[in-house]
Motif scaffolding. Structure first.
Motif, mmCIF file in Angstrom:
data_model
loop_
_atom_site.group_PDB
_atom_site.id
_atom_site.type_symbol
_atom_site.label_atom_id
_atom_site.label_comp_id
_atom_site.label_asym_id
_atom_site.label_seq_id
_atom_site.Cartn_x
_atom_site.Cartn_y
_atom_site.Cartn_z
ATOM 1 N N GLY A 174 0.863 -1.891 -0.108
ATOM 2 C CA GLY A 174 -0.113 -0.415 0.365
ATOM 3 C C GLY A 174 1.013 1.180 0.050
ATOM 4 N N PRO A 175 -0.072 2.002 -0.391
ATOM 5 C CA PRO A 175 0.570 3.783 -0.177
ATOM 6 C C PRO A 175 1.777 4.271 0.737
ATOM 7 N N VAL A 176 1.598 3.563 1.809
ATOM 8 C CA VAL A 176 2.287 4.660 3.436
ATOM 9 C C VAL A 176 3.830 3.338 2.650
ATOM 10 N N GLN A 193 -4.643 8.041 5.836
ATOM 11 C CA GLN A 193 -3.436 7.568 4.999
ATOM 12 C C GLN A 193 -2.579 8.524 5.021
ATOM 13 N N GLN A 194 -3.179 9.857 4.867
ATOM 14 C CA GLN A 194 -2.351 11.009 4.519
ATOM 15 C C GLN A 194 -1.262 11.436 6.269
ATOM 16 N N PHE A 195 -2.462 10.915 6.956
ATOM 17 C CA PHE A 195 -2.207 11.258 8.287
ATOM 18 C C PHE A 195 -0.140 10.843 8.454
ATOM 19 N N ALA A 196 -0.572 9.169 7.975
ATOM 20 C CA ALA A 196 -0.089 8.047 8.324
ATOM 21 C C ALA A 196 1.701 8.878 7.565
ATOM 22 N N LEU A 197 1.663 9.022 6.293
ATOM 23 C CA LEU A 197 2.342 9.791 5.219
ATOM 24 C C LEU A 197 2.937 10.784 5.744
#
Ligand code: PLP
Length: 405
Positions: free
Chosen positions: A19-21, A349-353
């Motif tokens: 996944g993205p992260v 997800q943005q927060f994790a990134l």
């Protein structure tokens, strides 16, 4: 133009391993950055070792493990699992009801493939260990998520389960102890879950891979022990209790009302035969691993690493303004809540990134566990306290100025 593939069915699943992260973390590593990975429940990189006698046993057995075995598994392994089932009070388990697998993962996939026709529904917890959702969908079924309630120790919401049952519902998945919440379900909750399955004639899938990682003197109860009249499939293995994820040793136990599941069991058998057998050196250590002294017990009592790391991370996370977490009772995960209003978070997800890019710490957003709101993330608390201290401090610093938009 004809196009091929069914990966779209797997979208948004398995975030802890893809996944993205995770992709961003890999790109950062390729650029030479060191990332603290709190994303996957893999004890080995954090200094946990499989018991010495288990490693010795595999060494000794490797020469005799070159051929395929019985597709269910070698006799000694299944005998040991059968005895384990007796200790866990799972009724009526014979040698034919036990299948070894290349990790529980393979058997989760196999058991759903054998069961589901297109459109069949399976009740899966939210949050879940996302393999379950992926395997249901890949087998042509539909994962229908039921809520686990943070206000009630993350126990399954029985009313929510009832409201989501349709004529197409075939099975109820229970993950206990739970990944990602670390919850352990008491007998009365398990009895209510069994009762729902009983009234609606559902198969019970109980994922109990963390059953030997239970803290605070609590006891794990096997779902199947409360459901002798229902058809149950119980999953477990050595990945977590014996810190041996890489050996790929898992099993499943069929129990209860086998009369109603003759066709299903024939399908399981066929699929088991199709993969010939699980890895035989892995099977060869099961008897040694399950018998006698269990070194994992030292990790989960006061003074033990898993216990002390849990104590630390629970307190450190709750000390961060805007973060709150229920205390996990088992496994090695915590699933904290973020005050989304405070940080203006709309996308977890943005927060994790953002956290990864700024502090080089990898966590998995709640989305990765089929949690619908953008207000949770999972932390794997396997690293030593010094490292967890850095990670929690990094999060505190990061959040002291963070606003998503
Ligand atoms: N079930 C749960 C709840 C898990 O957390 C995991 C791994 O993290 C598995 C199953 C898969 O375990 P195995 O290594 O036996 O495939």
């Amino acid at each position: 133009m004809r196009t091929f593939g069914k990966a779209n069915k797997l979208e948004h699943v398995l975030y802890d391993v893809r996944g993205p992260v995770l992709e961003e973390a890999t790109r950062m590593e390729e650029r030479g950055m060191r990332i603290l990975k709190l994303n996957i429940g893999n004890p080995a990189p954090f200094g946990f070792n499989a018991p010495e006698e288990v490693i010795q046993d595999m060494r000794d057995n490797i020469v005799n493990s070159q051929g395929y075995s019985d597709s269910r598994g070698i006799f000694a392994a299944r005998k040991a699992i059968m005895q384990y089932a007796q200790i866990k009070k799972i009724p009526g388990v014979t040698m034919k009801d036990i299948y070894t697998g290349n990790g529980a993962s393979e058997l989760i996939q196999l058991s759903l493939h054998a069961l589901l026709n297109d459109g069949d529904e399976v009740l899966v917890p939210s949050p879940d260990y996302p393999l379950w959702t992926a395997c249901v969908n890949l087998a042509g079924g539909k994962a229908v998520h039921y809520i686990c309630d943070e206000q009630s120790e993350w126990y399954p919401d029985i009313k929510d389960i009832e409201s989501k049952i349709t004529p197409k519902t075939k099975a109820l998945v229970i993950i206990n102890p739970n990944n990602p919440t670390g919850a352990l379900y008491p007998q009365e909750i398990l009895e209510q879950l069994v009762d729902v399955a009983r009234r609606h004639e559902l198969i019970l899938f109980s994922d109990e891979i963390y059953d030997r990682l239970v803290m605070d003197g609590l006891e794990h109860i096997a779902t199947a022990s409360l459901a002798p009249d229902l058809f149950c499939v119980t999953f477990s293995g050595l990945s977590k209790s014996h810190m041996a994820c890489g050996f790929r040793v898992g099993w499943m136990i069929l129990s209860g009302n086998k009369e109603i599941a003759k066709d299903y069991m024939a399908g399981i058998d066929m699929l088991s035969n199709m993969r010939l057998c699980s890895n035989v050196p892995g099977q060869s250590i099961i008897q040694t691993a399950l018998g006698g002294y269990q070194s994992v017990n030292e990790y989960i009592i006061p003074g033990g690493r898993v216990y002390e790391q849990r104590e630390f991370v629970y307190k450190a996370l709750n000390d961060i303004p805007g973060i709150s977490a229920v205390k996990p009772k088992a496994a090695f995960y915590i699933f904290p809540k973020i005050d989304t209003k405070k940080f203006n978070i709309l996308d977890d997800q943005q927060f994790a990134l953002d956290f990864l890019r700024e502090k080089r710490v990898l966590i998995i957003p709640g989305k990765g566990f089929n949690w619908k709101e953008p207000d949770h993330f999972r932390v794997v608390y396997l690293p030593r306290i010094e490292i967890l201290e850095d990670a929690c401090q990094s999060l505190k610093d990061f959040l002291s100025t963070y606003k998503q938009r």
